[in-house]
Design an enzyme around this catalytic site. Structure first.
Site, PDB file in Angstrom:
ATOM      1  N   GLY A  49       0.812  -1.134  -0.162  1.00  0.00           N
ATOM      2  CA  GLY A  49       0.058  -0.018   0.064  1.00  0.00           C
ATOM      3  C   GLY A  49       1.010   1.442  -0.102  1.00  0.00           C
ATOM      4  O   GLY A  49       1.840   1.316   0.666  1.00  0.00           O
ATOM      5  N   GLY A  94      -0.502   4.560   0.239  1.00  0.00           N
ATOM      6  CA  GLY A  94      -1.382   5.770   0.503  1.00  0.00           C
ATOM      7  C   GLY A  94      -0.623   6.386   1.656  1.00  0.00           C
ATOM      8  O   GLY A  94       0.597   6.529   1.855  1.00  0.00           O
ATOM      9  N   GLY A 101       1.143   3.797   4.338  1.00  0.00           N
ATOM     10  CA  GLY A 101       1.971   2.902   3.602  1.00  0.00           C
ATOM     11  C   GLY A 101       3.126   3.634   2.997  1.00  0.00           C
ATOM     12  O   GLY A 101       4.305   3.524   3.138  1.00  0.00           O
ATOM     13  N   HIS A 146     -21.358   8.021   5.773  1.00  0.00           N
ATOM     14  CA  HIS A 146     -21.041   9.332   5.777  1.00  0.00           C
ATOM     15  C   HIS A 146     -22.211  10.142   5.390  1.00  0.00           C
ATOM     16  O   HIS A 146     -22.766   9.844   4.056  1.00  0.00           O
ATOM     17  CB  HIS A 146     -19.766   9.680   4.612  1.00  0.00           C
ATOM     18  CG  HIS A 146     -19.404  11.117   4.941  1.00  0.00           C
ATOM     19  ND1 HIS A 146     -19.868  12.207   4.618  1.00  0.00           N
ATOM     20  CD2 HIS A 146     -18.008  11.561   5.194  1.00  0.00           C
ATOM     21  CE1 HIS A 146     -19.193  13.619   4.759  1.00  0.00           C
ATOM     22  NE2 HIS A 146     -18.265  13.014   5.329  1.00  0.00           N
ATOM     23  N   SER A 205     -17.363  16.903   0.684  1.00  0.00           N
ATOM     24  CA  SER A 205     -16.760  16.932   2.037  1.00  0.00           C
ATOM     25  C   SER A 205     -17.778  17.604   3.015  1.00  0.00           C
ATOM     26  O   SER A 205     -18.421  18.347   3.126  1.00  0.00           O
ATOM     27  CB  SER A 205     -15.598  17.990   1.677  1.00  0.00           C
ATOM     28  OG  SER A 205     -15.371  18.507   3.008  1.00  0.00           O
ATOM     29  N   ARG A 249     -20.713  12.027  12.245  1.00  0.00           N
ATOM     30  CA  ARG A 249     -21.012  11.461  11.002  1.00  0.00           C
ATOM     31  C   ARG A 249     -22.177  10.409  11.441  1.00  0.00           C
ATOM     32  O   ARG A 249     -23.305  10.575  10.733  1.00  0.00           O
ATOM     33  CB  ARG A 249     -20.203  11.100  10.520  1.00  0.00           C
ATOM     34  CG  ARG A 249     -19.149  11.825   9.823  1.00  0.00           C
ATOM     35  CD  ARG A 249     -18.068  11.305   9.067  1.00  0.00           C
ATOM     36  NE  ARG A 249     -17.232  12.559   8.528  1.00  0.00           N
ATOM     37  CZ  ARG A 249     -15.947  12.084   8.203  1.00  0.00           C
ATOM     38  NH1 ARG A 249     -15.413  10.954   7.873  1.00  0.00           N
ATOM     39  NH2 ARG A 249     -15.146  13.084   7.460  1.00  0.00           N
ATOM     40  N   GLU A 278      -6.263   2.903   7.857  1.00  0.00           N
ATOM     41  CA  GLU A 278      -7.583   2.196   7.809  1.00  0.00           C
ATOM     42  C   GLU A 278      -7.535   0.778   7.882  1.00  0.00           C
ATOM     43  O   GLU A 278      -8.649   0.254   8.308  1.00  0.00           O
ATOM     44  CB  GLU A 278      -8.474   2.732   6.560  1.00  0.00           C
ATOM     45  CG  GLU A 278      -9.820   2.288   6.541  1.00  0.00           C
ATOM     46  CD  GLU A 278     -10.493   2.844   5.404  1.00  0.00           C
ATOM     47  OE1 GLU A 278     -10.037   3.749   4.458  1.00  0.00           O
ATOM     48  OE2 GLU A 278     -11.721   2.679   5.168  1.00  0.00           O
TER      49      GLU A 278
END
Lengths: 257, 637
Positions: free
Chosen positions: B40, B42, B45, B266, B284, B330, B425
Site C-alpha cells: 500500500g 497511501g 503505507g 458518511h 466534503s 457523522r 484504515e
C-alpha cells in the site's frame, strides 16, 4: 440514448491494435462516461468477449488514473473534467465517438485504452520533492508563507498526473506536468534550498524519457482537467535558465535547454 | 489468540515517551541488512515506506495502481486535525484525545488515541516542511476550520483537496527514496497472500497486473497499509480498486480481525441516480460548516426548494442537536437523514435525499468567500448532477465511506501474527465505533511517519535478518496455492459478470447491515450471503486468461474475498447487542431514536479468529478500560 463507439483494442504492448466498432443502446444521460463503458463491458462479458480495458480508480476526478481521447480530445469535450466526471448529458442521441489511448512515445500502450505513465514517477524521483527527513521539521508556523504564493503553489500542485497534457500536445511534451511541480515547490520558502538542482534534474529526466519539447502551443492547458496554467511552463523555463547559470556543468551534462 | 495490547504503564501523557525509550534500537550499520515489505502506498503505507527508507532499512513497497500517487488517500477532501491550538480557542492534546474517544463512542483503546493526538502536531510540521500548500491567512500563518464533531478549529486544509496534497507530499518523499535506491517500488502488483513461516510474517505473494506473473517476495517483516473494506457494499465512496484482499488473506493466515461491523456511513454524499451507478461521490463534510441541512415539513411537498418558505422547512439537525447543529458527528447526522427519509420527507426523484443549502451563508459571507472555500466541491457537484448549488440547494444522502474495523493490532501496531504490522484504515485501532471528520488522514500519517519507525525497529532488533529465499518450499507452497485459486476462478466460465454478483452482495449488506441493523435482518443476511457465494463459485464468468492484463480477474479475486468478509461483518453486528457509533441496532435505542450502548456487556473490541473453510470463526474480546475519558452517554444536544 444510442451511441456508436469506435474503441481502440490492443491486446498488449507488443501486438498491433485497431479500432473496433460497438453499438450501445439504453445510455442514460446521468451516467458518467465510465459508467457507460461499464454497461458496454457487462454486455461484452455476457457474450463471452473480452471487456474493454481502461484505467480508473477513484471516479471522482482526483486520482488521475483515468483518461483517453474522445474524438481526438483528451478527456473529451467538457473543459476541466476527467472522463470519470464527464457525464453523458454532454452527448447527443445517435452520436458516433472514437476512443483512443493517450498517444506518446513516453507512454506505451499496455492494453486497449490503458497506457504506462511510469515516466512521470521517474521525473518526480529525479527532484520533485523537498529533502526533509521525517522528524526534522520545525514548528509549522515558524515558516510564514504569503497567502498569494500559497494560492499559486496550490494552483500548480492541483495537477493529478493524468497525462492529458502530454496526449494533447502535438510534440508530446511533458512541460506542463514538470512545470507545475517545479512551480509548486519554487513558489514556497521551503522549496528554496533545492530550487536550482530541482529544475535541472527534473528537466534532464524529462528529456531522457523522450517527451518532446514545448513550442508554446497551449493544447495542454486547454485539456487540463485541473486548470493548471501555461504560466507554469514559463516559470519552469525561467527556473531552468537561472539554474543553468548557477550550475553550468550539470546543465550541460543534462542536455540543456 | 493472544490479545495483549502491550500498552505501556504509567500516566497516559507519558506512555508514548516511555515506550519509545524502552524500545530496542537497530544499529545504523545493521539497518540495511533488514528487509521490510510495505503493501500500500497511501498516507500510511507511503509515509511508512519513505520513513523506513530514510532510516536505512531495505524497503520494498507494493501498490496495485500504476503509481503510488493514485492511492485512495488522494480523494480525502476536507482536512486533517492537529492539536496545535493555533486559534487560541481552547484546543489541546488532551481535548483532541477526549473528542476522539467520545466521538468513537468509547470503543477505542485510550492509550492509542492519546498517542495519535500527541503526534498530530508533528504531522503538520512535517507536511509543511515537505511543501504541502495548506491554506494560509494574510499574515502568512496557517488557516484552520472546524469540522464535524468538534467545537474548536483544529482542522488544517488545502482547499477541498487536503488528502491529495498530503498524499503528494508523502509520494514525493517516497519517490526521493526510490531515486536514492533505498526503496524498491513495485507498481501494478497486487498482494494475493501472506507468507507465514514458523509463526512469523515473512513475505507476500503478488500478481503482476501487466504480465499476470505470480511471484513471492520475502522479508524480515511485512507492513500492511491497504486501506478499508467499504467496497464490500459495492456502492461506497471508495475508489473502484479499493479492496480487502490483503487484510482478508492475512486474517485467513491467523491475524485477528477487530470489530468488522464498525462501518462509517458518511452523511453528505451525492444520492444514487440509477442502477448503473458504479460508485458514490462524497461532498466534503466541511460543507456542513456553512451549509444548512433541511427537509420540507410536509410529506410529499413537490415544490422546488426556493418556493418553500422558512416556516415550512425542518432544519432537523439544528432542531434536535442545538449545540452541535449541522456539525453533529457523522453517525448521528447520517441516522437523522435516514429517519426523515423513512418518515417520507426525503427529497429528489427517489425520496432518498435531504437538502444542504448555502443561501444563508452566501448572504452572510458573499459568493466569493463561498467560492474560495468550496469552489471545487461545488463544481464537482454541478458536473455530476447538472445542477448549480449556488442557486439551489445540493441534494445529499448518506453513503458507506470508511471502515473503523480492520485487523487487530497492539499498541505497537503489530497484529496477532508476529512481524505483521498493520497501519491506517486497514487496522482497527483508533476510531472505535465512529470516526470523527479529518481524523483518517491524521491516523494514516501518524502510523506511517511517527509510530512504525519506532515499533518496527523494536521488532527487527529481536530477530535475525535474512535466512529465507523465495524458493523456500513453504514460500513456494503459498505461491502455488495462489496460482491454483487463480486457475479456479478462470475455469468457472459461467454466465454472470463479477460486478453483477458484487452488486447483489452489496444490496444485501446495505439493506441488512447498513445504517440500521436488527436481529432478523442480520440472520437473513447470514443465510443469504453463502448462497451468493455459491452462485459466484458456480456461475461467474471471468473472461480472458492469467498471463495478460485482466481486469475481470482482478475484480473476481477481490469479490471472492468480499463474499466471505460480508458474512463476518453481519456475524459481528449480530452478536454486538447494543448501538454504538456507526453500529446502530434498532432494538437498542431511546424513545427519541438515540443509540443506547451496553457498557456492561460490550465495552470491548471483538476480535475474530479464522478457524478454517466452512468453520464458524471464533470471537475473542479485548476488554477496554476508560481511565481518562469517563464512560458516558454521548450527547450533542
Amino acid at each position: 440514448m444510442k451511441l456508436v463507439l469506435n474503441i481502440w483494442r490492443q491486446k498488449n504492448q507488443n501486438s498491433r491494435g485497431g479500432m473496433v466498432r460497438y453499438e450501445l443502446d439504453g445510455v442514460n444521460e446521468h451516467m458518467s462516461f465510465l459508467e457507460m463503458l461499464d454497461v458496454l463491458n457487462e454486455q461484452l462479458t455476457e457474450k463471452g468477449e473480452d471487456p474493454v480495458t481502461f484505467e480508473h480508480d477513484c471516479r471522482e476526478g482526483i486520482c488521475g488514473c483515468c483518461g483517453f481521447m474522445i474524438n481526438g480530445v483528451a478527456h473529451g469535450p467538457h473543459r476541466g473534467t476527467t472522463v470519470c466526471q464527464l457525464h453523458m448529458r454532454h452527448f447527443r442521441d445517435g452520436e458516433e465517438l472514437w476512443l483512443e489511448p493517450w498517444r506518446a512515445a513516453a507512454f506505451p500502450v499496455l492494453k486497449d485504452l490503458l497506457v504506462d505513465r511510469a515516466a512521470f514517477d521517474r521525473i518526480i524521483a529525479a527532484g520533485g520533492f523537498i529533502s526533509v527527513n521525517t522528524g526534522s521539521a520545525q514548528d509549522a508556523n515558524t515558516i510564514a508563507v504569503q497567502k498569494h504564493c500559497a494560492e499559486l503553489a496550490m494552483d500548480a500542485a492541483a495537477c493529478i498526473g493524468c497525462g492529458a497534457c502530454v496526449a494533447a500536445c502535438p510534440n508530446a511534451s511533458a512541460s506542463l506536468f514538470v512545470g507545475a511541480k517545479i512551480s509548486h515547490l519554487a513558489l514556497l520558502p521551503q522549496g528554496q534550498p533545492e530550487r536550482s538542482r530541482r529544475a535541472l534534474n527534473m528537466v534532464a529526466q524529462m528529456q531522457q524519457e523522450v517527451f518532446g519539447s514545448c513550442t508554446n502551443i497551449g493544447e495542454c492547458e486547454a485539456v487540463c482537467p485541473k486548470g493548471v496554467k501555461l504560466e507554469n511552463i514559463a516559470r519552469m523555463n525561467r527556473e531552468y535558465i537561472k539554474a543553468a547559470w548557477a550550475y553550468r556543468e550539470e546543465a550541460a551534462a543534462g542536455g540543456g535547454g | 489468540m493472544n490479545l495483549d495490547s502491550r500498552c505501556p504503564s504509567g500516566p497516559i501523557e507519558q506512555k508514548w515517551d516511555k515506550a519509545k525509550f524502552e524500545m530496542k534500537l537497530v544499529n545504523p550499520a545493521n539497518k540495511r541488512k533488514y528487509s521490510v515489505i510495505v503493501v500500500g502506498s497511501g498516507l500510511a503505507g507511503g509515509a511508512a515506506a519513505a520513513t523506513l527508507g530514510e532510516l536505512g532499512y531495505n524497503v520494498s513497497c507494493f501498490c496495485f495502481q500504476d503509481s503510488p500517487r493514485r492511492a485512495h488517500s488522494i480523494a480525502a477532501q476536507g482536512g486533517i486535525n492537529a492539536a496545535k491550538n493555533y486559534q487560541n480557542d481552547g484546543d489541546s492534546v488532551f481535548r483532541l484525545f477526549y473528542d476522539t474517544v467520545k466521538g468513537g463512542d468509547f470503543r477505542a483503546r485510550e492509550a492509542n488515541v492519546y498517542r495519535l493526538a500527541e503526534v498530530s502536531v508533528h504531522i503538520i510540521d512535517q507536511c509543511v516542511a515537505q511543501g504541502v500548500p495548506f491554506a494560509r491567512e494574510y499574515g502568512g500563518v496557517l488557516a484552520n476550520r472546524s469540522f464535524g464533531g468538534a467545537q474548536v478549529s483544529r482542522t488544517f486544509y488545502a482547499r477541498g483537496q487536503t488528502g491529495q496534497q498530503l498524499l503528494l507530499g508523502c509520494y514525493q518523499a517516497l519517490e526521493r527514496q526510490v531515486g536514492a535506491g533505498r526503496v524498491a517500488m513495485y507498481y501494478r502488483h497486487e498482494m494475493l497472500d501472506l507468507v507465514v513461516i514458523d509463526g512469523r510474517a515473512r513475505g507476500i505473494i503478488t500478481r503482476d497486473l501487466v504480465s499476470g506473473k505470480i511471484a513471492a517476495y520475502v522479508a524480515d517483516a511485512v507492513v500492511l497499509a491497504t486501506g478499508g473494506y467499504g467496497n464490500v457494499f459495492f456502492l461506497s465512496t471508495n475508489a473502484k480498486g479499493s479492496n480487502a484482499t490483503a487484510i482478508w488473506r492475512a486474517y485467513k493466515k491467523g491475524a485477528g480481525f477487530g470489530n468488522p461491523c464498525f462501518t462509517q456511513i458518511h452523511p453528505t454524499c451525492i444520492p444514487v441516480s440509477g442502477d448503473y451507478q458504479s460508485k458514490l461521490t462524497l461532498m466534503s463534510e466541511s460543507l456542513r460548516n456553512d451549509g444548512r441541512i433541511w427537509v420540507p415539513k410536509e410529506k410529499g411537498d413537490k415544490r422546488t426548494p426556493s418556493q418553500i418558505p422558512e416556516a415550512e422547512r425542518d432544519y432537523y439537525l439544528e432542531r434536535r442537536y442545538p449545540s452541535f447543529g449541522n456539525l453533529s458527528p457523522r453517525d448521528i447526522a447520517s441516522r437523522a437523514a435516514k429517519m426523515v427519509c423513512d418518515d417520507g420527507l426525503g427529497v429528489g426523484p427517489t425520496g432518498l435525499g435531504v437538502y444542504l443549502e448555502f443561501a444563508e451563508a452566501i448572504g452572510r459571507l458573499g459568493r466569493t468567500t463561498i467560492e474560495e472555500r468550496y469552489g471545487n466541491l461545488f463544481e464537482m457537484y454541478e458536473r455530476i448532477t447538472g445542477e448549480d448549488p449556488y442557486s439551489s440547494p445540493m441534494r445529499i444522502f448518506p453513503a458507506v465511506h470508511y471502515t473503523m474495523g480492520g485487523l487487530w493490532v497492539d499498541y505497537n501496531l503489530q497484529s496477532t501474527i508476529p512481524g505483521l504490522f498493520v497501519l491506517g484504515e486497514a487496522n482497527f485501532s483508533d476510531h472505535g465505533a465512529n470516526r470523527l471528520g479529518a481524523s483518517a488522514l491524521m491516523q494514516g500519517l501518524a502510523d506511517g511517519y511517527f509510530v512504525i519507525p519506532y515499533t518496527l525497529g523494536h521488532y527487527l532488533a529481536g530477530v535475525k535478518p535474512g535466512n529465507l529465499t523465495p524458493d523456500d518450499p513453504e514460500v513456494l507452497a503459498a505461491q502455488r496455492a495462489v496460482e491454483d485459486k487463480t486457475r479456479q476462478l478462470l475455469a468457472i466460465k459461467g454466465k454472470r459478470s463479477v460486478d453483477s454478483i458484487h452488486r447483489e452482495l452489496g444490496k444485501v449488506l446495505w439493506e441488512y447491515c447498513g445504517m440500521a441493523r436488527n436481529r432478523a435482518g442480520l440472520e437473513h443476511a447470514i443465510a443469504k450471503i453463502p448462497e451468493i457465494r455459491e452462485e459466484f463459485w458456480k456461475n461467474v464468468n471471468v473472461t480472458g486468461e492469467n498471463a495478460e492484463m485482466n481486469q475481470a480477474l482482478e475484480k473476481a479475486g477481490r469479490v471472492a474475498d468480499f463474499l466471505e468478509l460480508g458474512e463476518l461483518l453481519c456475524r459481528d453486528a449480530l452478536i454486538r447487542e447494543e448501538s454504538c457509533g456507526g453500529h446502530f441496532r434498532e432494538e437498542y435505542q431511546t424513545e427519541e431514536g438515540e443509540a443506547v450502548r451496553n457498557d456492561d456487556k460490550f465495552c470491548h473490541a471483538a476480535v475474530w479468529e479464522y478457524k478454517g473453510e466452512n468453520q464458524a470463526p471464533e470471537r475473542h474480546i479485548e476488554p477496554l478500560e476508560f481511565e481518562y475519558v469517563h464512560l458516558a452517554q454521548r450527547s450533542y444536544k
